[in-house]
Motif scaffolding. Structure first.
Motif, PDB file in Angstrom:
ATOM      1  N   GLY A 219       9.194  -2.772 -11.462  1.00 39.25           N
ATOM      2  CA  GLY A 219       8.309  -1.895 -10.555  1.00 39.25           C
ATOM      3  C   GLY A 219       6.853  -2.833 -10.774  1.00 39.25           C
ATOM      4  N   VAL A 220       6.248  -1.654  -9.686  1.00 39.64           N
ATOM      5  CA  VAL A 220       4.442  -2.448  -8.692  1.00 39.64           C
ATOM      6  C   VAL A 220       3.806  -1.647  -9.349  1.00 39.64           C
ATOM      7  N   ILE A 221       2.706  -3.002 -10.170  1.00 37.63           N
ATOM      8  CA  ILE A 221       1.856  -1.610 -11.171  1.00 37.63           C
ATOM      9  C   ILE A 221       0.673  -1.886 -10.390  1.00 37.63           C
ATOM     10  N   ILE A 222      -0.228  -2.677  -9.870  1.00 34.86           N
ATOM     11  CA  ILE A 222      -1.194  -2.400  -9.141  1.00 34.86           C
ATOM     12  C   ILE A 222      -0.851  -2.834  -7.482  1.00 34.86           C
ATOM     13  N   HIS A 223      -1.515  -2.034  -6.680  1.00 36.46           N
ATOM     14  CA  HIS A 223      -1.369  -2.416  -5.446  1.00 36.46           C
ATOM     15  C   HIS A 223      -2.910  -2.481  -4.928  1.00 36.46           C
ATOM     16  N   GLY A 224      -3.509  -3.297  -4.190  1.00 39.40           N
ATOM     17  CA  GLY A 224      -4.751  -3.192  -4.149  1.00 39.40           C
ATOM     18  C   GLY A 224      -4.446  -3.703  -2.585  1.00 39.40           C
ATOM     19  N   GLU A 225      -5.486  -3.065  -1.521  1.00 32.51           N
ATOM     20  CA  GLU A 225      -5.371  -4.041   0.183  1.00 32.51           C
ATOM     21  C   GLU A 225      -7.435  -3.448   0.496  1.00 32.51           C
ATOM     22  N   GLY A 226      -7.138  -4.444   1.448  1.00 32.80           N
ATOM     23  CA  GLY A 226      -8.883  -4.167   1.421  1.00 32.80           C
ATOM     24  C   GLY A 226      -8.291  -4.066   3.159  1.00 32.80           C
ATOM     25  N   LYS A 231      -4.899  -8.094   0.211  1.00 32.07           N
ATOM     26  CA  LYS A 231      -4.113  -7.817  -1.248  1.00 32.07           C
ATOM     27  C   LYS A 231      -3.709  -7.980  -2.004  1.00 32.07           C
ATOM     28  N   LEU A 232      -3.874  -6.984  -2.438  1.00 29.78           N
ATOM     29  CA  LEU A 232      -3.328  -8.094  -4.090  1.00 29.78           C
ATOM     30  C   LEU A 232      -2.244  -7.211  -5.035  1.00 29.78           C
ATOM     31  N   THR A 233      -0.797  -7.392  -5.965  1.00 32.65           N
ATOM     32  CA  THR A 233      -0.679  -6.710  -5.815  1.00 32.65           C
ATOM     33  C   THR A 233       0.086  -8.045  -7.289  1.00 32.65           C
ATOM     34  N   LEU A 234       0.285  -6.742  -8.220  1.00 34.84           N
ATOM     35  CA  LEU A 234       0.226  -7.271  -9.433  1.00 34.84           C
ATOM     36  C   LEU A 234       1.982  -6.396  -9.388  1.00 34.84           C
ATOM     37  N   GLU A 235       3.543  -6.892  -9.440  1.00 32.10           N
ATOM     38  CA  GLU A 235       4.698  -5.888 -10.069  1.00 32.10           C
ATOM     39  C   GLU A 235       5.597  -6.764 -11.064  1.00 32.10           C
ATOM     40  N   PHE A 242       4.474 -10.342 -12.030  1.00 31.46           N
ATOM     41  CA  PHE A 242       4.553 -12.137 -10.137  1.00 31.46           C
ATOM     42  C   PHE A 242       2.740 -11.130  -9.923  1.00 31.46           C
ATOM     43  N   LEU A 243       2.065 -12.383  -9.227  1.00 35.96           N
ATOM     44  CA  LEU A 243       0.863 -12.280  -9.432  1.00 35.96           C
ATOM     45  C   LEU A 243       0.671 -12.233  -7.294  1.00 35.96           C
ATOM     46  N   HIS A 244       0.595 -11.223  -6.682  1.00 38.45           N
ATOM     47  CA  HIS A 244       0.806 -11.329  -5.219  1.00 38.45           C
ATOM     48  C   HIS A 244      -0.342 -11.749  -4.574  1.00 38.45           C
ATOM     49  N   ILE A 245      -1.367 -12.469  -3.859  1.00 39.42           N
ATOM     50  CA  ILE A 245      -2.387 -12.668  -3.351  1.00 39.42           C
ATOM     51  C   ILE A 245      -2.357 -13.204  -2.044  1.00 39.42           C
ATOM     52  N   LEU A 316       1.740   2.411  -2.292  1.00 40.20           N
ATOM     53  CA  LEU A 316       1.487   3.548  -0.988  1.00 40.20           C
ATOM     54  C   LEU A 316       2.473   3.358  -0.197  1.00 40.20           C
ATOM     55  N   SER A 317       2.830   2.507   0.276  1.00 45.31           N
ATOM     56  CA  SER A 317       3.897   2.013   1.200  1.00 45.31           C
ATOM     57  C   SER A 317       4.746   0.904   0.790  1.00 45.31           C
ATOM     58  N   HIS A 318       5.178   0.678   0.435  1.00 46.72           N
ATOM     59  CA  HIS A 318       6.617  -0.555   0.091  1.00 46.72           C
ATOM     60  C   HIS A 318       6.712  -1.169   0.712  1.00 46.72           C
ATOM     61  N   GLU A 319       6.582  -0.888   2.252  1.00 46.55           N
ATOM     62  CA  GLU A 319       7.073  -1.492   3.966  1.00 46.55           C
ATOM     63  C   GLU A 319       5.731  -2.172   4.122  1.00 46.55           C
ATOM     64  N   LYS A 320       4.906  -2.337   3.302  1.00 49.84           N
ATOM     65  CA  LYS A 320       3.359  -2.855   4.157  1.00 49.84           C
ATOM     66  C   LYS A 320       3.387  -4.070   3.043  1.00 49.84           C
ATOM     67  N   SER A 321       3.510  -3.165   1.289  1.00 46.39           N
ATOM     68  CA  SER A 321       3.617  -4.364   0.587  1.00 46.39           C
ATOM     69  C   SER A 321       3.265  -5.733   0.179  1.00 46.39           C
ATOM     70  N   GLY A 322       4.728  -6.092   0.778  1.00 50.37           N
ATOM     71  CA  GLY A 322       5.541  -7.541   0.682  1.00 50.37           C
ATOM     72  C   GLY A 322       5.104  -7.911  -0.762  1.00 50.37           C
ATOM     73  N   THR A 323       5.994  -6.511  -1.560  1.00 51.35           N
ATOM     74  CA  THR A 323       6.211  -6.379  -3.004  1.00 51.35           C
ATOM     75  C   THR A 323       8.647  -7.514  -3.352  1.00 51.35           C
ATOM     76  N   LEU A 324       8.273  -7.270  -3.888  1.00 54.93           N
ATOM     77  CA  LEU A 324       9.596  -7.417  -4.010  1.00 54.93           C
ATOM     78  C   LEU A 324      10.802  -5.766  -4.433  1.00 54.93           C
ATOM     79  N   SER A 325       9.988  -5.508  -5.775  1.00 51.15           N
ATOM     80  CA  SER A 325      11.117  -4.971  -6.241  1.00 51.15           C
ATOM     81  C   SER A 325      10.988  -3.915  -5.852  1.00 51.15           C
ATOM     82  N   LYS A 326      10.249  -3.006  -4.547  1.00 53.90           N
ATOM     83  CA  LYS A 326      10.029  -1.657  -3.503  1.00 53.90           C
ATOM     84  C   LYS A 326      10.280  -0.749  -4.407  1.00 53.90           C
ATOM     85  N   ARG A 327       9.948  -1.547  -5.686  1.00 54.24           N
ATOM     86  CA  ARG A 327      10.055   0.225  -6.560  1.00 54.24           C
ATOM     87  C   ARG A 327       8.357   0.451  -7.699  1.00 54.24           C
TER      88      ARG A 327
END
Length: 1283
Positions: A219-226, A231-235, A242-245, A316-327
């Motif tokens: 599950g995605v815990i933090i997602h940030g966009e600018g 993008k910064l994502t913690l999932e 996983f920390l995505h930058i 808010l949108s997993h399609e553009k977030s680039g996350t692994l879990s999509k949840r």
């Protein structure tokens, strides 16, 4: 952009304390208040009580109520005492007492804690379940301050040991303070959205910190966009964070390198709090999860990484977030901070934080009661519902083991036995009866990954379905000719340890892992009732907790070793790493060419590991083992490279890439006694340094990245060449020959030897832009000799003397190696103490070395006994290693002894005193003798420097020939040196560092070498070491003759020794190719002929002949054939030797007729390594013809014809496997480089066919060929650039 990271374990403590102090979690003043004394009795629970007066409510410290404390009904390891503190509390210490006025007390215990009274977690310290020391009597108080405070509402004390003459008895107190926090709960569709102000979004420094807990593995815990798609994502994904930058697209950033992922943690879906920090300072990031931190850096040309909004709880949108879990996240967050902003508090106040969906500010705790199967005796028995026409069972499990029984039951009406078990990570269902398998199906894969997996079995009217993880695609089906109805009992994990038990039989491995959510026929099993013995039965289970541990996160496998694990341990696969051992700690390669030499190896390519078990990886070098052991590090551009005038080019830059990286090069150079690199500049109307007063046209850079303007042969800062230093330049007013600026070829060549500036990494040439300017340069390989570490030694002359060094830090992994020699029968080599921990290596007896240590599990010894005494004043090698898995000890080449570490024991070696070498702090059992090359974790201690200022200890230790003299072969003599030894080959027919290099020559029919002795009674003596030391008036009663030959000629005369009294010795091949030895030692008797029975040896192969005579006893050996013995019946004295002749005899007046006929033919073939007693006539003729009494006639030249790979008499000095691999790799790389070079030039040829620029003709007097195959023209593959 490049992305690099480094794992840093152990930084967490400091980072955690600093951040938590800032948040107010720790560092509270006086967080040591009593927490238990004011609690009501209803806050105490226990597994059982001996009587109402022994109830848990009486277990308060220093109280005498009731029976004076708590005691359970039975004293065993299933008992526990539980305290409910009423709210989450910070617990910093615990104190215990026994039961007042009794013999009942606990001697050791463990702690568990929980927020809900369910799903307990064991207190761990040093990555192990911590065992607390208890009491030794009933009344004294034992106080223990927790190294890591506990945050919990419920705490359990689990007695592990108690007074064997009494029972479990306990009183206790807890210390700490209240804990306040802000919590938010997310349901998988809700989130908190924080939008930055314009100024704060451009911050280059920020910290995001929080805690989280969840049962969901992804599950995605933090997602940030600018802006610009920053993008910064913690999932959470499969229990890891996983920390995505992602750095947004821009002109300055390569699109294929703008996304970076770092992962940390494991098993984070355990419904316990986990601590997370993301800290950014410009392009540097620190990512922390619990106790592990990864530091990484994003390199590039971007200035700001801008985030304009942060969403907590999901994207808010997993399609553009680039996350692994999509949840989105399902669970709780606590103390969520962005810099100084408490985001959950802001959300409660609805200030700058928007709530999306149903976010609540309390943490709901789902019912979850896991059970842990810990060992081979574990099992869980539950009742079934027999006499049904269907059966259904489901459960969830997690494990690391590939195999284990999940459940078994005897089917109703003796229809057979059903097993569901794991094998190779798959789930199998099997039904058998009377030894025959009736049903066998399988599903799933890789289910031993530590994640929770579900198994569902449904059977109805002979139709069986087995499903894994609720995935319909995983369902496996089978039809049985009978109804598969459940029996009266289910057994989970294993079977009772009762022989011949008809109820349960387990032909498979027992299950070790966790289970939860067990359903039988649709009914959930209440495991708490099982624990209370209300239903079912069990053995060796840990109820209400999952005790799974990820021993590979963080991994204890070093140097890139791959970690795998089972329930009880982990394994390191060291394949391809260059390291070995339980944790891939020790290098398989030696640390220098010097060490390879002392193993008897010869010149060749080898891998070396300069820092041993340190962080530097092995690198390939060439070991040139001449009189000095040269270590040669190659680079990409050693050919003579021509520079020519080209309009508009002001500067020519050349870069050099070495076969080792800069850290490795630095270590090689620092370790060596001497290093050098040759520079050559050939010039025609091209100045070099523009001396003495002009600005230099040339500069070069070494490893210090500083610009240097001196050339080879001169010193730093001199701005001179070699001729300027010697004062012999072409123009005496200048400091370089090339600075004379002549229109003719000249050169400046010299050696760079200032180690701090080596190696050369870049050279710039500037004076090539004038018409007619021509130049060529060449930079040699870096080569070094001498190993300061290998010979660093100290000699201990008194038992009370020792050397002391700073504390040795080898908490998780430590290796110690050294060489010693002594005549003493015992003594301590080294010792380092802690408060309780210690390490010690000592010679316990003349034939036993002991490695002793204690890391908190009690003292252990590893001993190696030898068949021969070690106090023989010869060098002996010792290596001790200790890691989290085992301790080992090796002495010389004997088998390594090891001691396994206890499972779940202490693993950190904590030392705090000085390291003592050669003795102990108590000045007892000191060592007398020499210790050399002492290394701790790859770092050499400078014994010599410390010995210079220490009484009773001398720097250095001579006497190496006693240990290494056997390396000198073929009559070579070992000569002592301060640092090592060398082989003197003066009296050997061989050359080389070990006198093993054969001196060979090819002979033609007219070739002759005559070594002439002086006439009788001549007094003139030649003092040369190569001159004759045997006079003709000397009578020989024996000879030792050795040589190798290769020929197809038969018959042939190989060797002839004559005397002034017409006596002789001849070694010949007869016409059948057999070897004959002819002796004539008595003038009035015929020569005696001794024929060797080895068949035709005139076969073109190399053969070794050894002839020995002592008086009348003669022995001859050819190659490895059996030695043949003969007796000489004539005189036994060989008088007044005249000459030794190899090949044709030109003074043939007194020759025996048979010898004369052979001599007429001469000898055609190869002779090698010719030795007559201490004389080497062939070596003297080839190498010392002017100083030896030799006469050479005819054609003679030195060759390698005597070398044979199958020569059985050569010193055993084969390369290690690593050396062979290195040669193969090097040849492949060379071939690829040549191919690339050829293709590149072919490309240039085709590109130049249409339009060809005017060429400048080579100067007719240019002394180097312009053939592109022999030197480098400017090419891209050399990485040369024009400025």
């Amino acid at each position: 952009m490049d992305f690099a990271y480094k794992t840093t374990a152990g930084m967490f403590a400091l980072l955690f304390m600093l951040l938590c102090c800032y948040r107010g979690i720790l560092c509270k003043e006086n967080c040591d208040s009593q927490l238990v004394f004011a609690l009501p009795q209803t806050s105490f629970y226990s597994s059982s009580q001996f009587s109402s007066t022994h109830s848990p409510g009486f277990a308060k410290l220093n109280r005498r109520d009731g029976a004076g404390g708590w005691s359970p009904l039975e004293s065993n390891r299933y008992q526990w005492l539980e305290i409910d503190l009423g709210e989450r509390t910070e617990i910093t210490a615990v104190a215990t007492q026994g039961r007042y006025g009794s013999s009942d007390w606990v001697t050791s215990y463990s702690l568990m804690f929980s927020d809900t009274g369910r799903n307990w977690k064991q207190y761990r310290q040093e990555d192990s379940i911590w065992v607390f020391p208890g009491n030794t009597n009933a009344d004294s108080v034992v106080h223990y301050k927790l190294l890591q405070p506990v945050l919990a509402r419920f705490l359990r004390v689990v007695p592990l040991d108690w007074n064997p003459n009494g029972r479990i008895g306990l009183r206790l107190e807890l210390y700490g303070c209240t804990y306040k926090s802000d919590v938010a709960s997310f349901d998988g569709s809700s989130s908190l959205l924080y939008r930055f102000s314009q100024n704060s979004s451009e911050l280059t420094k920020y910290v995001i910190s929080m805690k989280f807990k969840t049962l969901q593995k992804s599950g995605v815990i933090i997602h940030g966009e600018g802006h610009h798609e920053h993008k910064l994502t913690l999932e959470l994904f499969k229990g890891q964070l996983f920390l995505h930058i992602r750095i947004g697209t821009s002109r300055l950033i390569s699109s294929n390198k703008n996304s970076h992922v770092v992962k940390l943690g494991s098993l984070l879906d355990d419904q316990h709090w986990h601590y997370v920090v993301i800290e950014r300072i410009n392009r540097h990031f620190n990512f922390t999860v619990d106790k592990s931190t990864q530091q990484f850096e994003i390199n590039g040309d971007f200035i700001r990484f801008k985030i304009s909004e942060l969403s907590f709880g999901g994207a808010l949108s997993h399609e553009k977030s680039g996350t692994l879990s999509k949840r989105n996240f399902l669970g709780c967050l606590e103390n969520l901070f962005y810099n100084e902003i408490n985001l959950i508090d802001q959300a409660k106040k609805k200030q700058q934080i928007a709530s999306m969906g149903n976010v609540t500010f309390a943490c709901s705790e789902p019912a979850n009661v896991p059970v842990t199967f810990v060992d081979t005796e574990s099992y869980l028995q539950l009742p079934g519902a027999s006499q049904r026409d269907s059966m259904s069972v489901s459960l969830q499990f997690r494990t690391w083991n590939k195999a284990g029984l999940l459940l078994t039951t005897e089917l109703y009406r003796e229809a057979g036995r059903l097993w569901i078990y794991l094998y190779e990570g798959k789930v199998y269902l099997q039904i058998s009866k009377s030894g025959r398998i009736q049903v066998d199906i399988t599903t799933g894969s890789a289910l031993n990954d530590g994640m929770w997996h579900s198994v569902d079995l449904n059977a109805r009217r002979g139709r069986l379905t087995l499903m894994v993880d609720k995935e319909a695609g995983s369902a496996a089906h089978a039809n049985a000719f009978f109804h598969a109805d459940a029996g009266t009992h289910y057994f989970f994990g294993g079977c009772p340890n009762r022989e011949n038990s008809p109820e349960c039989k387990n032909p498979f491995h027992v299950f070790q892992g966790c289970m939860r959510l067990i359903y039988i026929d649709g009914n959930a099993i209440d495991l708490i009732k099982v624990q209370q013995s209300l239903i079912g039965n069990y053995s060796d289970l840990q109820m209400d907790l999952c005790g799974i541990i990820d021993r590979c996160s963080p991994s204890h496998c070093e140097h890139g070793g791959r970690c795998t694990q089972s329930w009880n341990t982990f394994y390191c696969n060291c394949t391809g790493t260059g390291y070995m051992g339980a944790t891939c700690h020790s290098s398989i390669y030696e640390q220098s060419c010097e060490v390879y030499k002392h193993r008897g190896n010869t010149s060749g390519f080898y891998f070396i590991d300069v820092d041993g078990s340190g962080p530097l990886s092995p690198q390939i070098v060439y070991c040139n083992m001449t009189d000095k052991m040269w270590m040669v590090v190659q680079h990409n551009n050693t050919e003579l490279t021509k520079l020519k005038y080209s309009g508009g080019i002001n500067q020519h830059l050349t870069y050099f890439n070495y076969s080792a990286n800069m850290d490795q090069l630095r270590a090689i150079i620092n370790q060596a006694e001497y290093c050098e690199q040759e520079l050559s500049y050939h010039c025609k109307k091209s100045r070099l340094l523009n001396t003495p007063d002009g600005a230099s046209f040339m500069w070069w850079v070494g490893r210090t990245d500083e610009v240097q303007t001196y050339w080879g042969g001169a010193g730093p800062g001199s701005q001179k060449c070699s001729c300027g230093l010697l004062g012999n330049c072409i123009n005496s007013s200048l400091y370089c020959n090339c600075d004379a600026d002549r229109n003719e070829w000249t050169s400046d060549t010299g050696i760079l030897s200032f180690k701090e500036h080596l190696p050369v990494t870049t050279i710039s040439f500037g004076d090539i832009n004038r018409a007619g300017s021509e130049a060529a340069y060449k930079v040699g390989h870096l080569q070094c000799y001498g190993d300061k570490n290998f010979w660093n030694a100290a000699f201990f002359t008194k038992e009370t003397s020792y050397l002391h060094f700073p504390t040795f830090h080898g908490e998780l992994s430590a290796d110690i190696s050294f060489l010693f020699k002594t005549r003493a029968s015992s003594g301590v080599f080294l010792e380092n103490l802690g408060i309780k921990d210690f390490i010690r290596i000592e010679l316990d007896s003349p034939s036993e070395v002991v490695f002793s240590y204690d890391v908190g599990n009690g003292p252990f010894d590893v001993r190696v006994k030898t068949q021969t005494p070690l106090n023989d004043n010869r060098w002996h090698y010792v290596k001790a290693e200790r890691n989290v898995k085992e301790a080992s000890l090796q002495v010389d080449q004997l088998p390594t002894r090891s001691q396994k570490a206890p499972v779940n024991g202490h693993i950190h070696l904590q030392l705090n005193s000085q390291l003592f070498v050669g003795g102990t702090a108590s000045r007892q059992k000191g060592f007398l003798g020499c210790i050399r090359s002492l290394q701790l974790n790859g770092v050499t201690l400078d014994l010599e420097e410390r010995a210079k200022i220490t009484p009773g200890v001398k720097a250095g230790c001579p006497g190496h020939c006693s240990s290494y003299g056997s390396l000198c072969q073929n009559e070579g003599r070992c000569v002592e040196r301060y640092n090592g030894f060398e082989c003197d080959c003066s009296f050997s027919a061989f050359l080389g560092p070990f006198c093993t290099k054969e001196v060979s020559a090819y002979f033609k029919p007219g070739t002759s070498i005559a070594y002439t002795f002086k006439e009788p009674y001549e007094l003139n003596r030649n003092a040369s070491s190569q001159s004759s030391s045997i006079y003709s008036d000397l009578t020989l009663r024996g000879e030792i003759i050795a040589f190798s030959f290769r020929t197809t000629q038969a018959p042939a005369l190989l060797l002839y020794v004559s005397s002034y009294y017409r006596e002789y010795l001849a070694v010949v091949l007869n016409r059948n190719g057999y070897l004959d030895i002819k002796y004539k030692l008595q003038n009035n008797k015929d020569a005696e002929v001794f024929r060797i029975h080895t068949r035709n040896i005139a076969n073109g192969l190399i053969h070794k002949v050894i002839i020995k005579r002592q008086a009348d006893a003669l022995s001859v050996q050819i190659d490895q054939n059996a030695r043949e013995e003969f007796n000489i019946t004539s005189d036994t004295e060989f008088n007044a030797i005249k000459s030794i002749v190899i090949g044709k005899i030109y003074d043939s007046s007194d020759l025996d007729p048979d010898i004369s006929r052979l001599n007429f033919l001469g000898f055609t073939g190869c002779l090698s390594g010719v030795q007559f007693n201490s004389l080497a006539p062939l070596k003297a003729a080839l190498l010392y013809p002017n100083s030896s009494p030799v006469t050479v006639k005819g054609y003679l030249y030195e060759s390698q014809c005597g070398t044979s790979l199958t020569n059985p008499f050569a010193v055993e000095a084969t390369h290690s496997l690593s050396g062979v691999i290195a040669v193969v790799i090097f040849i492949i790389l060379c071939a690829l480089a040549i191919m690339a070079k050829f293709l590149y030039r072919r490309k240039e040829t085709f590109q130049s066919r249409e339009a060809k620029a005017p060429e400048l003709d080579d100067s007719p007097d240019f002394p180097f060929t312009n053939d592109p195959n022999s030197q480098n023209i400017l090419s891209e593959n050399q990485k040369e650039y024009l400025m």
